[in-house]
Enzyme design. Structure first.
Site, PDB file in Angstrom:
ATOM      1  N   SER A 113       0.817  -1.210   0.000  1.00 40.00           N
ATOM      2  CA  SER A 113       0.000   0.000   0.000  1.00 40.00           C
ATOM      3  C   SER A 113       0.849   1.257   0.000  1.00 40.00           C
ATOM      4  CB  SER A 113      -0.925   0.025   1.227  1.00 40.00           C
ATOM      5  OG  SER A 113      -1.858  -1.025   1.171  1.00 40.00           O
ATOM      6  N   SER A 114       0.250   2.338  -0.455  1.00 42.19           N
ATOM      7  CA  SER A 114       0.950   3.620  -0.446  1.00 42.19           C
ATOM      8  C   SER A 114       1.205   4.068   0.991  1.00 42.19           C
ATOM      9  CB  SER A 114       0.130   4.682  -1.166  1.00 42.19           C
ATOM     10  OG  SER A 114      -0.930   5.119  -0.342  1.00 42.19           O
ATOM     11  N   PRO A 115       2.283   4.804   1.236  1.00 40.95           N
ATOM     12  CA  PRO A 115       2.573   5.275   2.594  1.00 40.95           C
ATOM     13  C   PRO A 115       1.439   6.083   3.216  1.00 40.95           C
ATOM     14  CG  PRO A 115       4.504   5.518   1.221  1.00 40.95           C
ATOM     15  CD  PRO A 115       3.383   5.098   0.303  1.00 40.95           C
TER      16      PRO A 115
END
Length: 431
Positions: free
Chosen positions: A114-116
């Protein structure tokens, strides 16, 4: 599974701006939403290694400042955990130069890390406390569990894909995350012999909330979970009250599906033979949470009424800081074997639009393509848009790679400065 679909890194110019899909250009080299430091890996001498460590730390700091704190995450403990967690250790070596972009990255087996921002946002949402025992559904790379580790007492994480689960366990052990416990299994069933849990964080999307997870959540406990159709989901924060879940809508989102029993029970499935934009003219009224229906990862947007070229509503992006995010995104299914071309069109209006930190940060209408393993296949664009202009209709027919199985439709400033409005963003199969 640690797995939301997200953003792509910077648009790269090759002589001239790329106006359409090119086979040899990957989406990983196009459309920067967050152009962070790109560092070199594999240095063998001590000076180079020190420079690499410094570059990683600088990139991670900028990621936290710009893409996480800058996007609204406020909890200082969560921000510190994001700053201290080496995301580059949880991605493939070939993708480490992109580890600190605010984007999802493929980790194999049709899954992504997942994106940060999403990791930080979901972590903050469950209000992690030092004595909490947390269940994570979807270990993926192990990154979300690693972020949770310093914030809570224990993390129990389940991954349905055996290869990913074992790899994540090795990574977490190598990095000495001693309070994280993993197993391979169907997350739909939870981890009953370790229940109950103070918090549950689900990083893949079922169509409905699994009953076993409700049963394994403590009274008063919190669960953050994306729920809905394959490409139209809402991230919910659930609180267990009197044995039942009380739901709070957080924001539209896009995660990979929860597989196993959850996928078998799914009733609504996407049509890859007829891709089309949801809410293309922004005519659906905004809900109380202020997020545009059908679209997700909204940044620096206002919902406008009146003087629209089509219907009554449109959206406007405004940005005064070069490189800052201002965009909307939307996922869809597509089968490149049957859909060989897409017709992209939309109404666009500009006011004093100039490129951001470079000539590559410019407004676009764009589609990124991915194969069944979620590997980048390239990007097709309409644009770029600059300067000042009244409403005008723009359109283009773009080629679809034969092995495309998913796509992301994107509109916005993408780091440019100024004001741009969009309406009636259509995406249809070309005859």
């Amino acid at each position: 599974m640690n797995r939301s679909c997200e953003l792509c890194p910077p648009v790269r110019r090759q002589g001239t701006f790329l106006p359409a899909f090119f086979r040899g250009v990957t989406a990983a080299s196009l459309l920067c939403i967050a152009a962070f430091c790109v560092v070199e890996f594999g240095a063998t001498v001590s000076t180079a290694q020190a420079q690499t460590r410094f570059g990683l730390e600088a990139a991670r700091q900028r990621m936290v400042d710009d893409a996480i704190a800058g996007a609204g995450v406020k909890d200082p403990r969560v921000l510190k955990a994001m700053l201290d967690t080496p995301r580059h250790e949880f991605v493939r070596s070939s993708l480490r130069s992109q580890a600190y972009y605010d984007m999802a990255l493929p980790i194999g087996e049709q899954q992504t890390i997942s994106s940060p921002f999403i990791v930080a946002y979901m972590t903050e949402s469950i209000d992690p406390q030092p004595n909490d025992r947390v269940l994570e559904i979807g270990t993926g790379s192990g990154y979300q569990a690693a972020v949770l580790s310093p914030l809570v007492k224990e993390v129990y994480s389940i991954e349905i894909v055996e290869e990913l689960g074992k790899m994540a366990a090795r990574t977490l052990s190598r990095l000495s995350y001693q309070n994280v416990f993993t197993k391979v299994g169907d997350g739909f069933l939870g981890w009953p012999d370790k229940a109950p849990f103070d918090k549950i964080i689900v990083t893949c999307s079922p169509e409905k909330i699994p009953v076993p997870l409700v049963e394994q959540l403590k009274e008063g406990g919190l669960m953050v979970i994306p729920v809905g159709e394959r490409y139209q989901q809402t991230l919910y924060l659930m609180r267990k009250t009197d044995g039942k879940l009380v739901a709070e809508k957080l924001r539209p989102t896009l995660f990979v599906p929860m597989t196993g029993a959850a996928e078998d029970a799914r009733q609504v499935k996407p049509d890859p033979l007829h891709p089309a934009a949801e809410n293309p003219g922004f005519e659906e009224e905004l809900p109380e949470n202020g997020f545009v229906p059908g679209w997700y990862y909204q940044r620096q947007l206002t919902f406008e009424t009146g003087n629209a070229p089509v219907g009554n509503h449109y959206v406007t992006f405004r940005n005064s800081t070069a490189g800052r995010h201002a965009h909307l995104l939307q996922g869809f299914a597509i089968d490149g074997r049957s859909v060989q071309e897409l017709r992209l069109s939309g109404w666009v209006r500009c006011q004093n639009v100039t490129p951001g930190r470079s000539n590559e940060e410019v407004p676009l209408i764009a589609v990124s393509f991915f194969d069944e393993q979620r590997k980048d296949l390239g990007v097709a664009v309409v644009g770029p848009f600059r300067g000042t202009s009244d409403w005008r209709l723009v359109e283009r027919t773009v080629r679809v790679p034969p092995n495309a199985r998913e796509g992301i439709l994107r509109i916005g400033l993408f780091g440019a400065v100024g004001e741009i409005s969009f309406d009636e963003i259509q995406m249809t199969k070309a005859r």
